[in-house]
Write a protein that holds these residues in place. Sequence first.
Motif, mmCIF file in Angstrom:
data_model
loop_
_atom_site.group_PDB
_atom_site.id
_atom_site.type_symbol
_atom_site.label_atom_id
_atom_site.label_comp_id
_atom_site.label_asym_id
_atom_site.label_seq_id
_atom_site.Cartn_x
_atom_site.Cartn_y
_atom_site.Cartn_z
ATOM 1 N N SER A 1 0.822 -1.217 0.000
ATOM 2 C CA SER A 1 0.000 0.000 0.000
ATOM 3 C C SER A 1 0.850 1.259 0.000
ATOM 4 O O SER A 1 0.485 2.269 -0.624
ATOM 5 N N ARG B 1 -6.992 5.971 1.062
ATOM 6 C CA ARG B 1 -7.152 6.698 2.328
ATOM 7 C C ARG B 1 -5.962 7.614 2.581
ATOM 8 O O ARG B 1 -6.112 8.771 2.995
ATOM 9 N N HIS C 1 -14.364 0.816 2.044
ATOM 10 C CA HIS C 1 -13.878 2.154 1.708
ATOM 11 C C HIS C 1 -14.239 2.467 0.267
ATOM 12 O O HIS C 1 -14.104 1.626 -0.613
ATOM 13 N N GLY C 2 -14.689 3.692 0.059
ATOM 14 C CA GLY C 2 -14.923 4.159 -1.296
ATOM 15 C C GLY C 2 -16.309 3.845 -1.822
ATOM 16 O O GLY C 2 -17.203 3.401 -1.109
ATOM 17 N N GLY D 1 -5.960 10.467 -0.159
ATOM 18 C CA GLY D 1 -7.180 11.201 -0.426
ATOM 19 C C GLY D 1 -7.746 10.965 -1.811
ATOM 20 O O GLY D 1 -8.649 11.691 -2.257
ATOM 21 N N ALA E 1 -7.373 0.302 -1.081
ATOM 22 C CA ALA E 1 -8.164 1.064 -0.123
ATOM 23 C C ALA E 1 -7.263 1.847 0.827
ATOM 24 O O ALA E 1 -7.516 3.026 1.126
ATOM 25 N N ASP E 2 -6.201 1.212 1.307
ATOM 26 C CA ASP E 2 -5.278 1.900 2.224
ATOM 27 C C ASP E 2 -4.576 3.063 1.531
ATOM 28 O O ASP E 2 -4.402 4.136 2.116
#
Length: 254
Positions: free
Chosen positions: A59, A94, A233-234, A97, A90-91
């Motif tokens: 990530s 995050r 996430h997302g 942004g 996903a990480d």
Amino acid sequence: MTATEPPAPVLILGGTGEARALAAALVADGIACVSSLAGRVSDPALPAGEVRIGGFGGSDGLAAWLADHHCTTVVDATHPFAQQISRNAADAARATGAHMISLRRPPWTPGPDDHWTTVSDIGAAAAHVGTRARRVFLTTGRQDVGAFADIDDSWFLIRVVDPPTGSLPRRHRVLRSRGPYRLADEREILRDNHIDTLVTKNSGGDLTSAKLRAAAELGVEVVMVQRPAPPDHGQVVTSVDAALRAVRGAALPG
């Protein structure tokens, strides 16, 4: 970003049919994109636009790539069972942004003529097969074949694109081929090999669903491995058209 720099690309993760269709649509729309393939399949079908092959280094490496390329939109269009890259995406989103879009084709669901046994993971599939199956059509991918290596009482027809990794069951035949598959051909495979059990993952989609229709017609049991839960996430979409709309909304100025 200065006026002389190229536009920030949309990053598409995955070599699925949906990923290729999305890349083609973005290129047709004039939206810059980079498709990232893991490189685990030899001679993959390449999408339109720029392509990179190989991992990012976790990530943190993916987050660094996003920052270096001023990328603010990531589409995870990987296989539903590609857990690690989905978590990394996903990480990284995050951390940077970036707008995260997960393109997830709907899972298969059993119909009235289907005989499914649903299991939680590949280990549970192997345990079930070891207790009852005699002639198995194994279509879970080359990396999962080793879970069945210790089953001596069953014969396996193992269908893969590239050669399996790890140990193989004592009694087996490897069939190398790439979808999409036709219903008539899937019927023939099941009949000619006297298959009583089909083992597969619930990847969804039309490219490989003919085996399920053939199994239902011939009364073959299907051992279906459930999907893992996706990262929380997302934005989640279930079609290429919906993904295209989401990318347009996230990537275009104004």
